[in-house]
Design an enzyme around this catalytic site. Sequence first.
Site, PDB file in Angstrom:
ATOM      1  N   HIS A 299      -2.517   5.338   6.605  1.00 43.66           N
ATOM      2  CA  HIS A 299      -1.128   5.792   6.791  1.00 43.66           C
ATOM      3  C   HIS A 299      -1.065   7.270   6.359  1.00 43.66           C
ATOM      4  O   HIS A 299      -1.866   7.716   5.530  1.00 43.66           O
ATOM      5  CB  HIS A 299      -0.174   5.056   5.864  1.00 43.66           C
ATOM      6  CG  HIS A 299      -0.135   3.576   6.000  1.00 43.66           C
ATOM      7  ND1 HIS A 299       0.219   2.927   7.161  1.00 43.66           N
ATOM      8  CD2 HIS A 299      -0.362   2.591   5.093  1.00 43.66           C
ATOM      9  CE1 HIS A 299       0.211   1.609   6.961  1.00 43.66           C
ATOM     10  NE2 HIS A 299      -0.153   1.384   5.714  1.00 43.66           N
TER      11      HIS A 299
ATOM     12  N   CYS B 164       0.831  -1.213   0.000  1.00 47.12           N
ATOM     13  CA  CYS B 164       0.000   0.000   0.000  1.00 47.12           C
ATOM     14  C   CYS B 164       0.865   1.261   0.000  1.00 47.12           C
ATOM     15  O   CYS B 164       0.604   2.212  -0.749  1.00 47.12           O
ATOM     16  CB  CYS B 164      -0.918  -0.014   1.221  1.00 47.12           C
ATOM     17  SG  CYS B 164      -0.078  -0.404   2.771  1.00 47.12           S
TER      18      CYS B 164
HETATM   19  P1  NAD Z   1      -5.539 -10.869   6.041  1.00 50.67           P
HETATM   20  O1  NAD Z   1      -4.960 -11.602   7.194  1.00 50.67           O
HETATM   21  O2  NAD Z   1      -6.582  -9.845   6.301  1.00 50.67           O
HETATM   22  O3  NAD Z   1      -6.138 -11.898   4.993  1.00 50.67           O
HETATM   23  C1  NAD Z   1      -5.459 -13.048   4.599  1.00 50.67           C
HETATM   24  C2  NAD Z   1      -6.467 -14.164   4.393  1.00 50.67           C
HETATM   25  O4  NAD Z   1      -5.802 -15.317   3.929  1.00 50.67           O
HETATM   26  C3  NAD Z   1      -7.172 -14.544   5.701  1.00 50.67           C
HETATM   27  O5  NAD Z   1      -8.539 -14.702   5.411  1.00 50.67           O
HETATM   28  C4  NAD Z   1      -6.506 -15.862   6.069  1.00 50.67           C
HETATM   29  O6  NAD Z   1      -7.391 -16.712   6.781  1.00 50.67           O
HETATM   30  C5  NAD Z   1      -6.232 -16.431   4.699  1.00 50.67           C
HETATM   31  N1  NAD Z   1      -5.190 -17.470   4.688  1.00 50.67           N
HETATM   32  C6  NAD Z   1      -4.264 -17.769   5.605  1.00 50.67           C
HETATM   33  N2  NAD Z   1      -3.522 -18.799   5.188  1.00 50.67           N
HETATM   34  C7  NAD Z   1      -3.988 -19.153   3.989  1.00 50.67           C
HETATM   35  C8  NAD Z   1      -3.636 -20.154   3.050  1.00 50.67           C
HETATM   36  N3  NAD Z   1      -2.655 -21.010   3.278  1.00 50.67           N
HETATM   37  N4  NAD Z   1      -4.353 -20.222   1.910  1.00 50.67           N
HETATM   38  C9  NAD Z   1      -5.360 -19.367   1.651  1.00 50.67           C
HETATM   39  N5  NAD Z   1      -5.732 -18.400   2.501  1.00 50.67           N
HETATM   40  C10 NAD Z   1      -5.055 -18.301   3.649  1.00 50.67           C
HETATM   41  O7  NAD Z   1      -4.303 -10.248   5.275  1.00 50.67           O
HETATM   42  P2  NAD Z   1      -4.330  -8.992   4.302  1.00 50.67           P
HETATM   43  O8  NAD Z   1      -4.199  -7.758   5.105  1.00 50.67           O
HETATM   44  O9  NAD Z   1      -5.462  -9.122   3.341  1.00 50.67           O
HETATM   45  O10 NAD Z   1      -2.934  -9.175   3.573  1.00 50.67           O
HETATM   46  C11 NAD Z   1      -2.777 -10.051   2.458  1.00 50.67           C
HETATM   47  C12 NAD Z   1      -1.552  -9.605   1.681  1.00 50.67           C
HETATM   48  O11 NAD Z   1      -1.757  -8.270   1.234  1.00 50.67           O
HETATM   49  C13 NAD Z   1      -0.238  -9.584   2.477  1.00 50.67           C
HETATM   50  O12 NAD Z   1       0.828  -9.859   1.604  1.00 50.67           O
HETATM   51  C14 NAD Z   1      -0.153  -8.140   2.923  1.00 50.67           C
HETATM   52  O13 NAD Z   1       1.169  -7.740   3.209  1.00 50.67           O
HETATM   53  C15 NAD Z   1      -0.698  -7.451   1.696  1.00 50.67           C
HETATM   54  N6  NAD Z   1      -1.232  -6.092   1.940  1.00 50.67           N
HETATM   55  C16 NAD Z   1      -1.966  -5.830   3.052  1.00 50.67           C
HETATM   56  C17 NAD Z   1      -2.420  -4.543   3.270  1.00 50.67           C
HETATM   57  C18 NAD Z   1      -3.198  -4.162   4.494  1.00 50.67           C
HETATM   58  O14 NAD Z   1      -3.063  -3.067   4.976  1.00 50.67           O
HETATM   59  N7  NAD Z   1      -4.028  -5.033   5.043  1.00 50.67           N
HETATM   60  C19 NAD Z   1      -2.153  -3.538   2.338  1.00 50.67           C
HETATM   61  C20 NAD Z   1      -1.453  -3.857   1.172  1.00 50.67           C
HETATM   62  C21 NAD Z   1      -0.979  -5.150   0.988  1.00 50.67           C
END
Ligand code: NAD
Length: 339
Positions: free
Chosen positions: A220, A140
């Site tokens: 942020h 992000c």
């Molecule tokens: P999150 O924890 O909200 O969601 C992840 C999902 O994946 C959850 O539902 C979890 O249960 C599921 N999961 C866990 N293990 C799994 C597996 N083996 N197979 C399939 N699903 C599985 O995380 P998020 O915030 O959505 O982040 C996901 C990615 O996006 C990460 O790489 C993070 O760094 C990136 N990201 C997050 C944000 C943020 O602020 N939340 C912003 C930009 C990028």
Amino acid sequence: MTQVGVNGYGTIGKRVADAVEAQPDMDLVGVAKTRPNFEAETAVRKGYPLYAAIPERADQFAEAGIDVAGDVADLVAASDIVVDCTPSGIGAENSALYAEHDTPAIFQGGEDADVADVSFNARANYDEAVGADSARVVSCNTTGLSRILAPLGEAYGVEKARVTLVRRGGDPGQTGRGPIDDILPDPVTIPSHHGPDVNTVFPDLDIDTLGMKVPATLMHTHSVNVTLESEADAAEVLDRFADESRLFCIPSDADIDGAGKLKEFADDVGRPRGDLWENCIWAESVTVEGRDLYLFQAIHQESDVVPENVDAVRALRGDADGAESVATTNDALGVGLDY
Ligand code: NAD
């Protein structure tokens, strides 16, 4: 129609699934989840086929009264492309599954850059991802910085960028995160990982970043100083930013003083989940002294990468050029805030 599967249905995955579903040239095959929680329930309500991300746990869905369409391998097999939205590090573990099915994949910014052929931002380097097997949509914060550095670089050249990132402690749903009453240099060493991450998109850019973490969940905030290679003036920079569909320059008369009112504005204009897909730049903060540009911008960490994921799908498929893809994505989602 491109058949798109979404593996991981949390903060990013549920937004990406909705965004894919809204595109005129994409079908959502389904979403994979690890367990039958409230997000699985809402996927079912939306009519999204649900796949068990961990096959051994498929029984848990049955016990919760939720039908699954198969397991994650079935989702990958049925998809032309998979968007992996699993937690940091799990995407890299999943890459073998995608390779096994010869299914191109998009990863998220929590993965190391070497997980994919290219680190992607639609404004900065769409063409580098065209026809690649995989792309990593940068984080992000890197997305927010890439969207301003690309037009500044094109118009003036960037000699050096210095950015302090004041980061939210966790997303609203991340009840275990903090700090709850502190202001942390995070990391205390310089540079933070953000500068090197920006370099995965702009390899030659000279950038230093400092990170902090504060007790906030909404957005942020970046304090940005860019030394340009040629002189500019603030009004001209604002004009250029106004031409960028994913930059929203907050007018002074909006009375928006922070992330709270920005999110309130997003809710008031009917944004799903109060999402702000655009960088939110305080117009009044845009200041130029000689070749030094300063500004403050707020980045909605839960949603700014969502349109980028949609564009990454088209880039990997070679379905559209960057401008066409961005226009289609923006149109389908309603990206671009007018005031
Ligand atoms: P999150 O924890 O909200 O969601 C992840 C999902 O994946 C959850 O539902 C979890 O249960 C599921 N999961 C866990 N293990 C799994 C597996 N083996 N197979 C399939 N699903 C599985 O995380 P998020 O915030 O959505 O982040 C996901 C990615 O996006 C990460 O790489 C993070 O760094 C990136 N990201 C997050 C944000 C943020 O602020 N939340 C912003 C930009 C990028």
